[in-house]
Design a protein around this motif. Structure first.
Motif, mmCIF file in Angstrom:
data_model
loop_
_atom_site.group_PDB
_atom_site.id
_atom_site.type_symbol
_atom_site.label_atom_id
_atom_site.label_comp_id
_atom_site.label_asym_id
_atom_site.label_seq_id
_atom_site.Cartn_x
_atom_site.Cartn_y
_atom_site.Cartn_z
ATOM 1 N N HIS A 164 0.817 -1.217 0.000
ATOM 2 C CA HIS A 164 0.000 0.000 0.000
ATOM 3 C C HIS A 164 0.849 1.265 0.000
ATOM 4 O O HIS A 164 0.297 2.373 0.022
ATOM 5 C CB HIS A 164 -0.927 0.027 1.217
ATOM 6 C CG HIS A 164 -2.068 -0.928 1.121
ATOM 7 N ND1 HIS A 164 -3.263 -0.754 1.807
ATOM 8 C CD2 HIS A 164 -2.235 -2.089 0.416
ATOM 9 C CE1 HIS A 164 -4.080 -1.753 1.542
ATOM 10 N NE2 HIS A 164 -3.469 -2.582 0.704
ATOM 11 N N ILE A 175 1.000 10.440 -10.003
ATOM 12 C CA ILE A 175 -0.463 10.372 -10.084
ATOM 13 C C ILE A 175 -0.937 10.882 -11.442
ATOM 14 O O ILE A 175 -1.806 10.278 -12.091
ATOM 15 C CB ILE A 175 -1.092 11.179 -8.937
ATOM 16 C CG1 ILE A 175 -0.832 10.479 -7.596
ATOM 17 C CG2 ILE A 175 -2.588 11.373 -9.163
ATOM 18 C CD1 ILE A 175 -1.178 11.313 -6.386
ATOM 19 N N LEU A 233 -10.656 9.393 -8.302
ATOM 20 C CA LEU A 233 -9.569 9.321 -7.335
ATOM 21 C C LEU A 233 -9.571 10.585 -6.465
ATOM 22 O O LEU A 233 -9.670 11.698 -6.984
ATOM 23 C CB LEU A 233 -8.228 9.206 -8.060
ATOM 24 C CG LEU A 233 -7.012 8.929 -7.171
ATOM 25 C CD1 LEU A 233 -7.029 7.478 -6.698
ATOM 26 C CD2 LEU A 233 -5.726 9.215 -7.932
ATOM 27 N N VAL A 292 -7.160 12.545 -3.857
ATOM 28 C CA VAL A 292 -5.811 12.654 -3.316
ATOM 29 C C VAL A 292 -5.869 13.576 -2.101
ATOM 30 O O VAL A 292 -6.155 14.765 -2.233
ATOM 31 C CB VAL A 292 -4.826 13.202 -4.362
ATOM 32 C CG1 VAL A 292 -3.416 13.263 -3.770
ATOM 33 C CG2 VAL A 292 -4.844 12.327 -5.609
ATOM 34 N N HIS A 337 -8.039 5.214 4.389
ATOM 35 C CA HIS A 337 -7.834 4.563 3.092
ATOM 36 C C HIS A 337 -8.227 3.089 3.104
ATOM 37 O O HIS A 337 -8.493 2.508 2.049
ATOM 38 C CB HIS A 337 -6.367 4.712 2.644
ATOM 39 C CG HIS A 337 -5.505 3.520 2.924
ATOM 40 N ND1 HIS A 337 -4.999 3.229 4.175
ATOM 41 C CD2 HIS A 337 -5.060 2.530 2.108
ATOM 42 C CE1 HIS A 337 -4.282 2.124 4.117
ATOM 43 N NE2 HIS A 337 -4.293 1.680 2.888
ATOM 44 N N VAL A 353 -6.104 8.236 -1.960
ATOM 45 C CA VAL A 353 -4.649 8.230 -1.831
ATOM 46 C C VAL A 353 -4.282 9.305 -0.816
ATOM 47 O O VAL A 353 -4.711 10.452 -0.944
ATOM 48 C CB VAL A 353 -3.950 8.554 -3.176
ATOM 49 C CG1 VAL A 353 -2.433 8.613 -2.989
ATOM 50 C CG2 VAL A 353 -4.318 7.521 -4.225
ATOM 51 N N THR A 354 -3.503 8.940 0.192
ATOM 52 C CA THR A 354 -3.072 9.894 1.205
ATOM 53 C C THR A 354 -1.584 10.146 1.047
ATOM 54 O O THR A 354 -0.792 9.198 0.973
ATOM 55 C CB THR A 354 -3.368 9.365 2.622
ATOM 56 O OG1 THR A 354 -4.781 9.212 2.768
ATOM 57 C CG2 THR A 354 -2.851 10.325 3.682
ATOM 58 N N ALA A 384 3.125 7.957 -0.274
ATOM 59 C CA ALA A 384 1.676 7.871 -0.413
ATOM 60 C C ALA A 384 1.218 6.530 0.127
ATOM 61 O O ALA A 384 1.953 5.539 0.095
ATOM 62 C CB ALA A 384 1.267 8.005 -1.879
ATOM 63 N N ALA A 437 -2.112 4.009 -0.340
ATOM 64 C CA ALA A 437 -3.313 3.732 -1.124
ATOM 65 C C ALA A 437 -3.493 2.226 -1.191
ATOM 66 O O ALA A 437 -2.551 1.462 -0.953
ATOM 67 C CB ALA A 437 -3.195 4.310 -2.534
ATOM 68 N N ILE A 440 -4.046 0.893 -6.851
ATOM 69 C CA ILE A 440 -3.597 2.261 -7.133
ATOM 70 C C ILE A 440 -2.120 2.410 -6.803
ATOM 71 O O ILE A 440 -1.347 3.011 -7.564
ATOM 72 C CB ILE A 440 -4.436 3.282 -6.349
ATOM 73 C CG1 ILE A 440 -5.887 3.269 -6.846
ATOM 74 C CG2 ILE A 440 -3.848 4.687 -6.464
ATOM 75 C CD1 ILE A 440 -6.049 3.695 -8.283
ATOM 76 N N ALA A 441 -1.699 1.855 -5.670
ATOM 77 C CA ALA A 441 -0.290 1.959 -5.280
ATOM 78 C C ALA A 441 0.619 1.326 -6.327
ATOM 79 O O ALA A 441 1.674 1.872 -6.677
ATOM 80 C CB ALA A 441 -0.073 1.307 -3.921
ATOM 81 N N LEU A 493 0.984 3.641 -9.287
ATOM 82 C CA LEU A 493 1.851 4.785 -9.000
ATOM 83 C C LEU A 493 3.322 4.371 -8.995
ATOM 84 O O LEU A 493 4.188 5.126 -9.461
ATOM 85 C CB LEU A 493 1.476 5.417 -7.663
ATOM 86 C CG LEU A 493 0.064 5.994 -7.536
ATOM 87 C CD1 LEU A 493 -0.108 6.714 -6.202
ATOM 88 C CD2 LEU A 493 -0.259 6.924 -8.692
#
Length: 369
Positions: free
Chosen positions: A93, A107, A195, A197, A218, A225-226, A244, A246, A250-251, A254
């Motif tokens: 993550h 992103i 998404l 952010v 999350h 996404v943090t 980040a 996520a 998503i991770a 990225l």
């Protein structure tokens, strides 16, 4: 021996040209304030931590520098696993990058297509229009309401072409926050295929009992996404380490867009040691928060308007007087950030710098309200 004479370019020969979209993209940071002709300058314009790295972190940097001739790993695996343990999240993550700005670029590459819309508040983090336009996407800027994110207006701005929402909590440059309850209501209104952010660069300075925790949020939100960073509270702005959190799909996307070896060996070692001495570092954060409140109270007492802040800086809504005030303070050695027509962002500095700021504010005509 045969020599080759460079062939001059013939008149009218076409030359490579940058992408047309770049002409409309502003520089990320305008020209910094000029240092004073005499005396020391206090850097209060980049939201830097006023304290240098702890001795243990500096020792780590010195040791790691001896191996600077070696490449780092493609991704900083040791830091990734240390953060996973610290945050209680799976390593899958986590995404790292050269500051949170680097992750914003990831992103943009991983998510945005030409013609997509990106919703964000304005004024907010200056990287937002840059990342959006670089991807060929369309910015949808929603004005702040009294210096705070207008979440109802942002939710209403989300439409069928919206691909991402960028939300800075607390907000840069105003330092204001919406809080966990309002944030979660907003997240509930955003469609799952958009998404979100959540930029928590100033997470450690946030003192409200209603402060959200994007890492915790999350787990139940696949579209969240943090972002966090070692630049502010940890005092490693020059090392360029951000991350980040996520969910895995998503991770993974990225990470595919990350620059290989984007977090250098020295930076990774510095961040690892900073995590080990986190308690001592957060004592410094408490000092910054105390100085933030002292300085704000002093400015308010002198007749200046200052918004409540949950960051390591203060926002003074100076309007058309922003550049005038910034110029007067720069001549006194106080380098602050003016947003023409909007206000002044002033980093909380050392007690000495903050005392000088209060003296300058006392001797400067405040903007008319």
């Amino acid at each position: 021996m045969t020599t080759t004479t460079p062939h001059p370019t013939a008149p009218g020969t076409p030359a490579p040209t940058p992408r047309a979209v770049l002409a409309g993209i502003p520089a990320y940071v305008p020209k910094p304030p000029a240092p004073p002709a005499e005396g020391p300058a206090h850097r209060l314009f980049l939201n830097e931590n006023p304290y240098p790295p702890l001795p243990s972190v500096r020792e780590t940097i010195a040791r790691a520098a001896a191996e600077a001739h070696h490449y780092p790993t493609i991704h900083p695996e040791r830091l990734t696993h240390a953060l996973a343990r610290r945050l209680d999240v799976p390593p899958a993550h986590l995404v790292t990058g050269p500051g949170s700005v680097g992750i914003y670029q990831q992103i943009g590459q991983a998510v945005l297509e030409p013609g997509d819309e990106v919703v964000y508040a304005w004024p907010s983090f200056e990287a937002y229009p840059i990342v959006t336009r670089m991807a060929g996407a369309v910015p949808v800027e929603v004005p702040l309401a009294d210096g705070v994110h207008d979440l109802d207006a942002m939710a209403a701005a989300v439409g069928p072409r919206t691909r991402a929402v960028l939300l800075c909590e607390p907000n840069n440059p105003t330092g204001t926050a919406v809080g966990a309850a309002a944030l979660e209501r907003f997240l509930d209104r955003v469609p799952g295929d958009v998404l979100v952010v959540l930029d928590e660069a100033y997470f450690e300075f946030y003192r409200s009992p209603d402060a959200p925790d994007g890492v915790a949020l999350h787990h139940d939100r696949p579209n969240l996404v943090t972002l966090r960073t070692f630049s502010k509270a940890y005092g490693l702005a020059g090392m360029r380490v951000g991350y980040a959190v996520a969910q895995a799909p998503i991770a993974e996307a990225l990470r595919k867009c990350a620059v290989p070896c984007g977090v250098g060996r020295v930076a990774e070692e510095a961040a690892l040691t900073a995590l080990e001495v986190e308690a001592e570092l957060l004592e410094r954060v408490e000092r910054v928060v105390a100085e933030r409140e002292r300085t704000r109270a002093g400015l308010l007492g002198l007749g200046w308007e200052v918004l409540p802040s949950e960051t390591n800086f203060l926002w003074l809504p100076a309007g058309s007087d922003a550049e005038r005030v910034a110029g007067e303070w720069e001549r006194r050695g106080l380098l602050v950030r003016a947003f023409p027509g909007d206000g002044l962002r002033v980093t909380v500095g050392s007690p000495e710098a903050n005392d000088l700021l209060l003296t300058a504010a006392k001797e400067t005509v405040p903007p008319a309200r």
